[in-house]
Design a protein around this motif. Structure first.
Motif, PDB file in Angstrom:
ATOM      1  N   GLU A 239       0.832  -1.200   0.000  1.00 16.03           N
ATOM      2  CA  GLU A 239       0.000   0.000   0.000  1.00 16.03           C
ATOM      3  C   GLU A 239       0.866   1.248   0.000  1.00 16.03           C
ATOM      4  O   GLU A 239       1.959   1.279   0.578  1.00 16.03           O
ATOM      5  N   LEU A 240       0.397   2.274  -0.674  1.00 19.50           N
ATOM      6  CA  LEU A 240       1.084   3.559  -0.732  1.00 19.50           C
ATOM      7  C   LEU A 240       0.902   4.281   0.589  1.00 19.50           C
ATOM      8  O   LEU A 240      -0.207   4.359   1.119  1.00 19.50           O
ATOM      9  N   LEU A 241       1.994   4.824   1.136  1.00 17.55           N
ATOM     10  CA  LEU A 241       1.898   5.510   2.427  1.00 17.55           C
ATOM     11  C   LEU A 241       1.597   7.001   2.266  1.00 17.55           C
ATOM     12  O   LEU A 241       0.589   7.487   2.762  1.00 17.55           O
ATOM     13  N   TYR A 242       2.460   7.730   1.585  1.00 16.11           N
ATOM     14  CA  TYR A 242       2.280   9.178   1.414  1.00 16.11           C
ATOM     15  C   TYR A 242       2.015   9.462  -0.063  1.00 16.11           C
ATOM     16  O   TYR A 242       2.942   9.525  -0.869  1.00 16.11           O
ATOM     17  N   ASP A 243       0.754   9.668  -0.414  1.00 10.75           N
ATOM     18  CA  ASP A 243       0.445   9.868  -1.830  1.00 10.75           C
ATOM     19  C   ASP A 243       0.846  11.236  -2.341  1.00 10.75           C
ATOM     20  O   ASP A 243       0.956  11.448  -3.556  1.00 10.75           O
ATOM     21  N   ASP A 244       1.085  12.180  -1.422  1.00 16.65           N
ATOM     22  CA  ASP A 244       1.363  13.558  -1.823  1.00 16.65           C
ATOM     23  C   ASP A 244       2.831  13.942  -1.663  1.00 16.65           C
ATOM     24  O   ASP A 244       3.174  15.120  -1.795  1.00 16.65           O
ATOM     25  N   ILE A 245       3.697  12.972  -1.375  1.00 17.59           N
ATOM     26  CA  ILE A 245       5.121  13.292  -1.166  1.00 17.59           C
ATOM     27  C   ILE A 245       5.953  12.556  -2.207  1.00 17.59           C
ATOM     28  O   ILE A 245       6.019  11.321  -2.214  1.00 17.59           O
ATOM     29  N   ALA A 246       6.595  13.313  -3.089  1.00 13.38           N
ATOM     30  CA  ALA A 246       7.431  12.746  -4.148  1.00 13.38           C
ATOM     31  C   ALA A 246       8.287  13.872  -4.732  1.00 13.38           C
ATOM     32  O   ALA A 246       7.890  15.041  -4.670  1.00 13.38           O
ATOM     33  N   PRO A 247       9.440  13.544  -5.315  1.00 12.58           N
ATOM     34  CA  PRO A 247      10.056  12.221  -5.341  1.00 12.58           C
ATOM     35  C   PRO A 247      10.913  11.992  -4.088  1.00 12.58           C
ATOM     36  O   PRO A 247      11.679  12.869  -3.687  1.00 12.58           O
ATOM     37  N   VAL A 248      10.749  10.837  -3.484  1.00 14.73           N
ATOM     38  CA  VAL A 248      11.499  10.467  -2.292  1.00 14.73           C
ATOM     39  C   VAL A 248      12.711   9.643  -2.702  1.00 14.73           C
ATOM     40  O   VAL A 248      12.594   8.725  -3.523  1.00 14.73           O
ATOM     41  N   GLY A 249      13.877   9.969  -2.154  1.00 13.74           N
ATOM     42  CA  GLY A 249      15.095   9.239  -2.472  1.00 13.74           C
ATOM     43  C   GLY A 249      15.507   8.262  -1.389  1.00 13.74           C
ATOM     44  O   GLY A 249      15.755   7.094  -1.649  1.00 13.74           O
ATOM     45  N   TYR A 250      15.561   8.742  -0.123  1.00 14.92           N
ATOM     46  CA  TYR A 250      16.015   7.931   1.001  1.00 14.92           C
ATOM     47  C   TYR A 250      15.205   8.333   2.225  1.00 14.92           C
ATOM     48  O   TYR A 250      14.562   9.395   2.237  1.00 14.92           O
ATOM     49  N   TYR A 251      15.299   7.542   3.311  1.00 16.82           N
ATOM     50  CA  TYR A 251      14.437   7.813   4.454  1.00 16.82           C
ATOM     51  C   TYR A 251      14.841   6.941   5.640  1.00 16.82           C
ATOM     52  O   TYR A 251      15.619   5.981   5.509  1.00 16.82           O
ATOM     53  N   ASP A 252      14.284   7.276   6.812  1.00 15.75           N
ATOM     54  CA  ASP A 252      14.310   6.386   7.972  1.00 15.75           C
ATOM     55  C   ASP A 252      13.113   6.719   8.841  1.00 15.75           C
ATOM     56  O   ASP A 252      12.396   7.697   8.575  1.00 15.75           O
ATOM     57  N   TRP A 253      12.916   5.928   9.907  1.00 12.09           N
ATOM     58  CA  TRP A 253      11.688   6.003  10.685  1.00 12.09           C
ATOM     59  C   TRP A 253      11.915   6.519  12.100  1.00 12.09           C
ATOM     60  O   TRP A 253      12.924   6.216  12.737  1.00 12.09           O
ATOM     61  N   TYR A 254      10.956   7.324  12.573  1.00 12.99           N
ATOM     62  CA  TYR A 254      10.863   7.676  13.995  1.00 12.99           C
ATOM     63  C   TYR A 254       9.385   7.817  14.338  1.00 12.99           C
ATOM     64  O   TYR A 254       8.647   8.519  13.638  1.00 12.99           O
ATOM     65  N   ASP A 255       8.956   7.144  15.392  1.00 11.35           N
ATOM     66  CA  ASP A 255       7.577   7.239  15.875  1.00 11.35           C
ATOM     67  C   ASP A 255       6.564   6.906  14.773  1.00 11.35           C
ATOM     68  O   ASP A 255       5.544   7.582  14.631  1.00 11.35           O
ATOM     69  N   ASN A 256       6.868   5.865  13.987  1.00 10.19           N
ATOM     70  CA  ASN A 256       5.990   5.403  12.910  1.00 10.19           C
ATOM     71  C   ASN A 256       5.750   6.443  11.823  1.00 10.19           C
ATOM     72  O   ASN A 256       4.761   6.359  11.087  1.00 10.19           O
TER      73      ASN A 256
ATOM     74  N   TYR B 133      19.319  15.880  14.034  1.00 11.63           N
ATOM     75  CA  TYR B 133      18.195  16.741  14.388  1.00 11.63           C
ATOM     76  C   TYR B 133      17.287  15.943  15.299  1.00 11.63           C
ATOM     77  O   TYR B 133      16.878  14.823  14.962  1.00 11.63           O
ATOM     78  N   ASP B 134      16.988  16.511  16.465  1.00  3.59           N
ATOM     79  CA  ASP B 134      16.142  15.841  17.438  1.00  3.59           C
ATOM     80  C   ASP B 134      14.687  16.237  17.184  1.00  3.59           C
ATOM     81  O   ASP B 134      14.291  17.383  17.412  1.00  3.59           O
ATOM     82  N   ILE B 135      13.895  15.289  16.715  1.00  2.74           N
ATOM     83  CA  ILE B 135      12.505  15.584  16.374  1.00  2.74           C
ATOM     84  C   ILE B 135      11.691  15.927  17.610  1.00  2.74           C
ATOM     85  O   ILE B 135      10.739  16.720  17.549  1.00  2.74           O
ATOM     86  N   ALA B 136      12.073  15.380  18.746  1.00  3.78           N
ATOM     87  CA  ALA B 136      11.314  15.620  19.976  1.00  3.78           C
ATOM     88  C   ALA B 136      11.483  17.042  20.511  1.00  3.78           C
ATOM     89  O   ALA B 136      10.523  17.642  21.000  1.00  3.78           O
ATOM     90  N   ASN B 137      12.688  17.603  20.400  1.00  2.75           N
ATOM     91  CA  ASN B 137      12.912  18.928  20.989  1.00  2.75           C
ATOM     92  C   ASN B 137      13.417  19.976  19.998  1.00  2.75           C
ATOM     93  O   ASN B 137      13.622  21.130  20.361  1.00  2.75           O
ATOM     94  N   GLY B 138      13.646  19.590  18.738  1.00  4.24           N
ATOM     95  CA  GLY B 138      14.043  20.542  17.719  1.00  4.24           C
ATOM     96  C   GLY B 138      15.499  20.969  17.746  1.00  4.24           C
ATOM     97  O   GLY B 138      15.892  21.877  17.019  1.00  4.24           O
ATOM     98  N   LYS B 139      16.321  20.306  18.539  1.00  2.59           N
ATOM     99  CA  LYS B 139      17.721  20.699  18.649  1.00  2.59           C
ATOM    100  C   LYS B 139      18.575  20.022  17.577  1.00  2.59           C
ATOM    101  O   LYS B 139      18.380  18.859  17.253  1.00  2.59           O
ATOM    102  N   SER B 140      19.531  20.784  17.053  1.00  2.00           N
ATOM    103  CA  SER B 140      20.477  20.273  16.067  1.00  2.00           C
ATOM    104  C   SER B 140      21.858  20.147  16.688  1.00  2.00           C
ATOM    105  O   SER B 140      22.207  20.880  17.613  1.00  2.00           O
ATOM    106  N   GLU B 141      22.637  19.228  16.151  1.00  4.89           N
ATOM    107  CA  GLU B 141      23.976  19.004  16.666  1.00  4.89           C
ATOM    108  C   GLU B 141      24.879  18.572  15.519  1.00  4.89           C
ATOM    109  O   GLU B 141      24.438  17.901  14.590  1.00  4.89           O
ATOM    110  N   VAL B 142      26.148  18.972  15.586  1.00  9.62           N
ATOM    111  CA  VAL B 142      27.146  18.542  14.613  1.00  9.62           C
ATOM    112  C   VAL B 142      28.083  17.563  15.303  1.00  9.62           C
ATOM    113  O   VAL B 142      28.613  17.852  16.370  1.00  9.62           O
TER     114      VAL B 142
END
Length: 297
Positions: free
Chosen positions: A137-154, A218-227
């Motif tokens: 099944e298609l997950l995001y019908d309105d997001i393209a073109p997607v190249g790479y990805y990973d998961w957080y919180d489904n 990038y921390d999705i929970a608190n919005g903080k970035s780190e190098v």
């Protein structure tokens, strides 16, 4: 440097579309020992898991005994293949003649193997393939073109191709959080955290061996970035061994770095007269196996 970045950006934008013409990649497997700072690779155990002229690439472990990867058939069409380390057998999770599947990995819920699908009309979108071999099944019908990805919180953090390419997180329908732009192809969630790790094409470091890209989170929970320092010169992929250590490769050499350290430690070299240039890796702490993708000479 500007010319290099423009060239690299164009290569990243078109990389997924041209993979069908590349071919010549095999998956190798080797044993490991230890964890964290004691982790090491037993490169003398390295051997081919696949060995054929077509494209076998983009491996990911989905449990303690199975690996998924994208493989091309003799017609250049790409399917998702499952390899079982217990039975030592290969099984097709997908077998589609009108589309190709890339970058398979397990979703957070564990019920699906997700993949980037190049659809018959050329769209590149994220699809879900049930692990029980049900209908995809298609997950995001309105997001393209997607190249790479990973998961957080489904939900997926995605490399979206464009000018510039973007790293975006799908918080909900029509609600995309733009994390960064001008990023590289590696998008890897930091284990046991809410951080998405990636390589940035901004402010690379010039070295005698080429440009080294910054590793950012990038921390999705608190919005903080780190190098977290820089990757290896010329390298475009990395993986997390755990929440503290990263792994990268250059040529046939494998290196480890602690996230808050600047130096990469050499772990070993995969000796081969038939294959070269490790481009991707996947690690299973349960199996104590590292798999790598190498190009045929």
């Amino acid at each position: 440097m500007i010319k290099f970045l423009i060239t690299l950006s164009l290569l990243l934008v078109f990389q997924t579309q041209i993979t069908q013409a590349q071919g010549g990649f095999d998956i190798w497997v080797m044993d490991t020992k230890g964890k964290g700072r004691k982790f090491n690779v037993l490169t003398e155990t390295a051997k081919p898991l696949t060995n054929r002229p077509e494209y076998d690439n983009q491996p990911n472990f989905i449990n303690e005994y199975q690996l998924v990867f994208s493989a091309a058939d003799e017609n250049g069409n790409h399917d998702i293949i499952v390899y079982n380390f217990t039975s030592e057998k290969f099984t097709n999770l997908s077998k589609t003649s009108d589309r190709s599947e890339f970058s398979p990995t397990l979703t957070d819920c564990g019920l699906y193997v997700s993949a980037i699908v190049v659809e018959p009309d050329g769209k590149q979108r994220l699809w879900l393939y049930p692990t029980n071999f049900g209908e995809p099944e298609l997950l995001y019908d309105d997001i393209a073109p997607v190249g790479y990805y990973d998961w957080y919180d489904n939900k997926a953090a995605m490399f979206i191709l464009g000018e510039p390419n973007k790293l975006s997180y799908a918080r909900g329908k029509g609600d995309l959080l733009e994390i960064d732009n001008h990023i590289g192809r590696a998008v890897k969630r930091r284990p046991k955290t809410s951080q998405i790790g990636y390589l940035s094409m901004k402010s690379p470091k010039e070295t005698g061996d080429g440009l080294a890209l910054p590793i950012r989170t990038y921390d999705i929970a608190n919005g903080k970035s780190e190098v977290l320092g820089f990757g290896l010169p010329g390298a475009l992929d990395f993986i997390w061994l755990d929440s503290n250590y990263l792994l990268m490769a250059s040529g046939n050499n494998i290196y480890r770095k602690k996230s808050n350290h600047s130096e990469w430690e050499f772990l070993g070299k995969v000796e081969s007269s038939t294959h070269q240039n490790i481009s991707r890796m996947a690690y299973s702490p349960e199996l104590k196996k590292l798999v790598v993708v190498m190009q045929r000479n």
